[in-house]
Design a protein around this motif. Structure first.
Motif, PDB file in Angstrom:
ATOM      1  N   CYS A   1      57.199 -13.443 -10.537  1.00  0.00           N
ATOM      2  CA  CYS A   1      56.077 -13.836  -9.684  1.00  0.00           C
ATOM      3  C   CYS A   1      55.853 -15.331  -9.858  1.00  0.00           C
ATOM      4  O   CYS A   1      55.950 -15.863 -10.971  1.00  0.00           O
ATOM      5  CB  CYS A   1      54.824 -13.056 -10.051  1.00  0.00           C
ATOM      6  SG  CYS A   1      54.991 -11.300  -9.653  1.00  0.00           S
TER       7      CYS A   1
ATOM      8  N   VAL B   1      50.523 -16.712  -4.131  1.00  0.00           N
ATOM      9  CA  VAL B   1      51.248 -15.951  -5.140  1.00  0.00           C
ATOM     10  C   VAL B   1      52.281 -15.088  -4.425  1.00  0.00           C
ATOM     11  O   VAL B   1      51.979 -14.464  -3.408  1.00  0.00           O
ATOM     12  CB  VAL B   1      50.295 -15.062  -5.974  1.00  0.00           C
ATOM     13  CG1 VAL B   1      51.062 -14.292  -7.037  1.00  0.00           C
ATOM     14  CG2 VAL B   1      49.190 -15.902  -6.611  1.00  0.00           C
TER      15      VAL B   1
ATOM     16  N   ARG C   1      56.234 -12.720  -5.026  1.00  0.00           N
ATOM     17  CA  ARG C   1      57.283 -12.180  -5.892  1.00  0.00           C
ATOM     18  C   ARG C   1      58.619 -12.601  -5.299  1.00  0.00           C
ATOM     19  O   ARG C   1      58.884 -12.375  -4.117  1.00  0.00           O
ATOM     20  CB  ARG C   1      57.189 -10.663  -5.990  1.00  0.00           C
ATOM     21  CG  ARG C   1      58.184 -10.096  -6.997  1.00  0.00           C
ATOM     22  CD  ARG C   1      57.954  -8.645  -7.268  1.00  0.00           C
ATOM     23  NE  ARG C   1      58.391  -7.859  -6.113  1.00  0.00           N
ATOM     24  CZ  ARG C   1      58.046  -6.600  -5.893  1.00  0.00           C
ATOM     25  NH1 ARG C   1      57.226  -5.984  -6.722  1.00  0.00           N
ATOM     26  NH2 ARG C   1      58.487  -5.951  -4.851  1.00  0.00           N
TER      27      ARG C   1
ATOM     28  N   TYR D   1      51.858 -11.856  -2.088  1.00  0.00           N
ATOM     29  CA  TYR D   1      50.638 -11.191  -2.526  1.00  0.00           C
ATOM     30  C   TYR D   1      49.496 -11.805  -1.717  1.00  0.00           C
ATOM     31  O   TYR D   1      49.491 -13.012  -1.475  1.00  0.00           O
ATOM     32  CB  TYR D   1      50.364 -11.451  -4.020  1.00  0.00           C
ATOM     33  CG  TYR D   1      51.203 -10.622  -4.954  1.00  0.00           C
ATOM     34  CD1 TYR D   1      50.789  -9.345  -5.322  1.00  0.00           C
ATOM     35  CD2 TYR D   1      52.388 -11.115  -5.487  1.00  0.00           C
ATOM     36  CE1 TYR D   1      51.545  -8.584  -6.205  1.00  0.00           C
ATOM     37  CE2 TYR D   1      53.147 -10.357  -6.356  1.00  0.00           C
ATOM     38  CZ  TYR D   1      52.718  -9.095  -6.708  1.00  0.00           C
ATOM     39  OH  TYR D   1      53.467  -8.333  -7.573  1.00  0.00           O
TER      40      TYR D   1
ATOM     41  N   LEU E   1      49.829  -6.534  -3.123  1.00  0.00           N
ATOM     42  CA  LEU E   1      51.238  -6.745  -2.788  1.00  0.00           C
ATOM     43  C   LEU E   1      51.436  -6.353  -1.324  1.00  0.00           C
ATOM     44  O   LEU E   1      51.184  -5.216  -0.945  1.00  0.00           O
ATOM     45  CB  LEU E   1      52.146  -5.912  -3.697  1.00  0.00           C
ATOM     46  CG  LEU E   1      53.642  -6.089  -3.463  1.00  0.00           C
ATOM     47  CD1 LEU E   1      54.074  -7.528  -3.729  1.00  0.00           C
ATOM     48  CD2 LEU E   1      54.422  -5.134  -4.359  1.00  0.00           C
TER      49      LEU E   1
END
Length: 139
Positions: free
Chosen positions: A28, A42, A44, A63, A84
């Protein structure tokens, strides 16, 4: 593993510019927003690839913060809560500012010291419809 397009090659890792922090698929990361006053995004990292000119791109799964979702921030959302999403994107690796950790809610509540780069996630969010999975949770 997904096929790499012609002229592209998969990379195992990327070192964040100006740091010694190494990012790999599954990590992340905090990504620089275009709007200077906003907190970092943010995401992943799903895949890292470079083109034949060595421009490094990352495929990310975003996110969302509660205030970025259709329902907005609610009273029961935690300050460090993220969702997510099913929103994928390809970004320049140069926009990665740092790494962070997105914990499950259970693991987050067990942290002795919550750091600036610690977040938690207890929902998945469908960006197009605004739907959550699971659609309810104990608060």
């Amino acid at each position: 593993m997904a096929k790499t397009r012609p002229g592209k090659r998969d990379l195992d890792s990327y070192t964040i510019k100006g740091t010694n922090k190494v990012v790999r698929a599954g990590d992340c990361v905090l990504m620089r927003p275009s709007d200077v006053g906003k907190p970092p995004y943010v995401a992943r990292v799903e895949k890292i690839e470079a083109d034949n000119r060595n421009n490094v791109k990352v495929k990310v799964r975003w996110y969302y913060r509660p205030e970025e979702s259709m329902g907005g921030r609610r009273q029961f959302h935690g300050a460090k809560e993220l969702f997510l999403s099913d929103h994928f994107d390809v970004q320049s690796a140069h926009t990665i500012e740092g790494k962070c950790t997105v914990h499950s809610f259970k693991n987050y509540t067990k942290l002795e010291n919550v750091g600036a780069d610690d977040y938690f996630c207890r929902f998945e969010y469908k960006a197009a419809t605004g739907a959550f999975t699971p659609d309810r949770v104990a608060v």
